[in-house]
Design a protein around this motif. Structure first.
Motif, PDB file in Angstrom:
ATOM      1  N   HIS A 141       3.936   0.733  -5.199  1.00 37.03           N
ATOM      2  CA  HIS A 141       3.794   1.989  -4.761  1.00 37.03           C
ATOM      3  C   HIS A 141       5.094   2.742  -4.847  1.00 37.03           C
ATOM      4  O   HIS A 141       5.178   3.832  -3.872  1.00 37.03           O
TER       5      HIS A 141
ATOM      6  N   SER B  45      -0.774  -5.239  -0.170  1.00 36.87           N
ATOM      7  CA  SER B  45      -0.016  -5.986  -1.245  1.00 36.87           C
ATOM      8  C   SER B  45       1.292  -4.877  -1.382  1.00 36.87           C
ATOM      9  O   SER B  45       1.155  -3.923  -1.958  1.00 36.87           O
ATOM     10  N   HIS B  46       2.286  -5.651  -1.039  1.00 36.69           N
ATOM     11  CA  HIS B  46       3.661  -5.027  -1.153  1.00 36.69           C
ATOM     12  C   HIS B  46       4.699  -5.892  -1.588  1.00 36.69           C
ATOM     13  O   HIS B  46       4.602  -7.111  -1.524  1.00 36.69           O
TER      14      HIS B  46
ATOM     15  N   MET C   3       6.995   5.014  -1.729  1.00 35.55           N
ATOM     16  CA  MET C   3       7.334   3.777  -0.807  1.00 35.55           C
ATOM     17  C   MET C   3       8.545   3.133  -1.177  1.00 35.55           C
ATOM     18  O   MET C   3       8.762   2.302  -2.017  1.00 35.55           O
TER      19      MET C   3
ATOM     20  N   CYS D  43       9.010  -0.696  -3.154  1.00 33.15           N
ATOM     21  CA  CYS D  43       7.847  -1.534  -3.146  1.00 33.15           C
ATOM     22  C   CYS D  43       7.304  -1.082  -4.691  1.00 33.15           C
ATOM     23  O   CYS D  43       7.046  -0.038  -4.883  1.00 33.15           O
TER      24      CYS D  43
ATOM     25  N   ASN E  72       1.426   3.189   2.790  1.00 38.25           N
ATOM     26  CA  ASN E  72       2.244   2.756   1.919  1.00 38.25           C
ATOM     27  C   ASN E  72       3.720   3.087   2.176  1.00 38.25           C
ATOM     28  O   ASN E  72       4.249   4.127   1.555  1.00 38.25           O
TER      29      ASN E  72
HETATM   30 CU    CU Z   1       3.878  -1.100  -1.419  1.00 37.26          CU
END
Ligand code: CU
Length: 211
Positions: free
Chosen positions: A105, A61-62, A110, A102, A38
Motif C-alpha cells: 500500500h 494484510s500489511h 501507507m 507497507c 491503509n
Molecule cells: Cu498496508
C-alpha cells in the motif's frame, strides 16, 4: 536452614528489583504504532536511541519495510514480511531518520517515519559523570537522610522511595530549586531502601540503610 533460604529468596528478589530499576534507568521507552488499512498510526514518531517501536497489525494484510534496499539512507534495516495479524518490534540503537512503508500500500500513502534522537544529557557531561555527583548522607541513617545536589542539576523534580521489596514507600514532588534535600526517615522500619531522584531529566537511584 529455613531462615537462610528465606534470606536467599529475599536477596534474590532484591537483586531482581535493583536490576529492574537499573534497566529502567537506561530509560527504554516503548512506542506503539497501530497498523490498519491503509495507514500507520502515528505515521511519524520521534524517539530516543534505545527505544523500542512495536507495530501491531490489527486489520488487513500489511508489512513494515524499512530495509536499506528500499531506503538506502536508513541507518539500519528493519521490517517484516507481508501478512495479517502480526506484531513486529524493533529497537532503534542508532540515531537518525528512518523511513518505512507497507509494500502493498505504499502507493496509497501507507508510509511512516521514525526520527531517532541521541540520548541527551544536560551540559556536555556523560551520564556517569552526573550520576556520581548526587550524594546521600549519613548512610546508614536513623533520623534523616540528606541529598546534596550539585548546582548543575538546578532542580530536584521529585523523589521516590522504595523498600527493598519494591513497594513505593513515599513520593514527593518539588517545584522550587533545591541544593540540599533533607528527608525524615525516623518512622521507617529498619532495612534497606532505594531512593530514586529525578532531577533535570536525570534519574538516579541511591541506596541507603535505615538502622
Ligand atoms: Cu498496508
Amino acid at each position: 536452614m529455613k531462615t537462610n533460604s528465606t534470606f536467599k529468596t529475599r536477596s534474590c528478589f532484591a537483586l531482581i528489583f535493583i536490576l529492574a530499576l537499573s534497566l529502567n534507568l537506561k530509560g527504554q521507552t516503548t512506542h506503539n504504532v497501530s497498523v490498519t488499512s491503509n495507514v500507520f498510526t502515528p505515521s511519524q514518531l520521534t524517539i530516543t536511541v534505545g527505544d523500542k517501536v512495536v507495530w501491531k497489525n490489527d486489520e488487513g494484510s500489511h508489512n513494515v519495510n524499512g530495509k536499506q534496499a528500499t531506503f538506502p539512507n536508513n541507518p539500519s534495516s528493519f521490517g517484516n514480511e507481508v501478512g495479517a495479524a502480526w506484531t513486529y518490534e524493533y529497537v532503534f540503537n542508532t540515531a537518525g531518520t528512518y523511513n518505512y512503508q507497507c509494500d502493498p500500500h505504499a502507493g496509497m500513502g501507507m508510509v511512516g517515519k521514525v526520527i531517532v534522537n541521541p540520548k541527551t544529557v544536560t551540559s556536555s557531561q556523560t551520564m556517569a559523570d552526573v550520576t556520581e555527583k548526587i550524594r546521600l548522607y549519613p548512610n546508614p541513617a536513623s533520623e534523616y537522610i540528606e541529598l546534596i545536589v550539585p548546582s548543575n542539576y538546578k532542580t530536584i523534580n521529585s523523589v521516590k522511595i522504595y523498600s527493598i521489596a519494591g513497594s513505593v514507600v513515599d513520593e514527593k514532588t518539588f517545584s522550587e530549586n533545591k541544593e540540599t534535600f533533607r528527608y525524615d526517615i525516623s518512622l521507617f522500619r529498619n532495612g534497606i531502601y532505594l531512593i530514586e531522584v529525578n532531577a533535570e531529566n536525570q534519574k538516579n537511584v541511591l541506596k541507603f540503610i535505615k538502622q
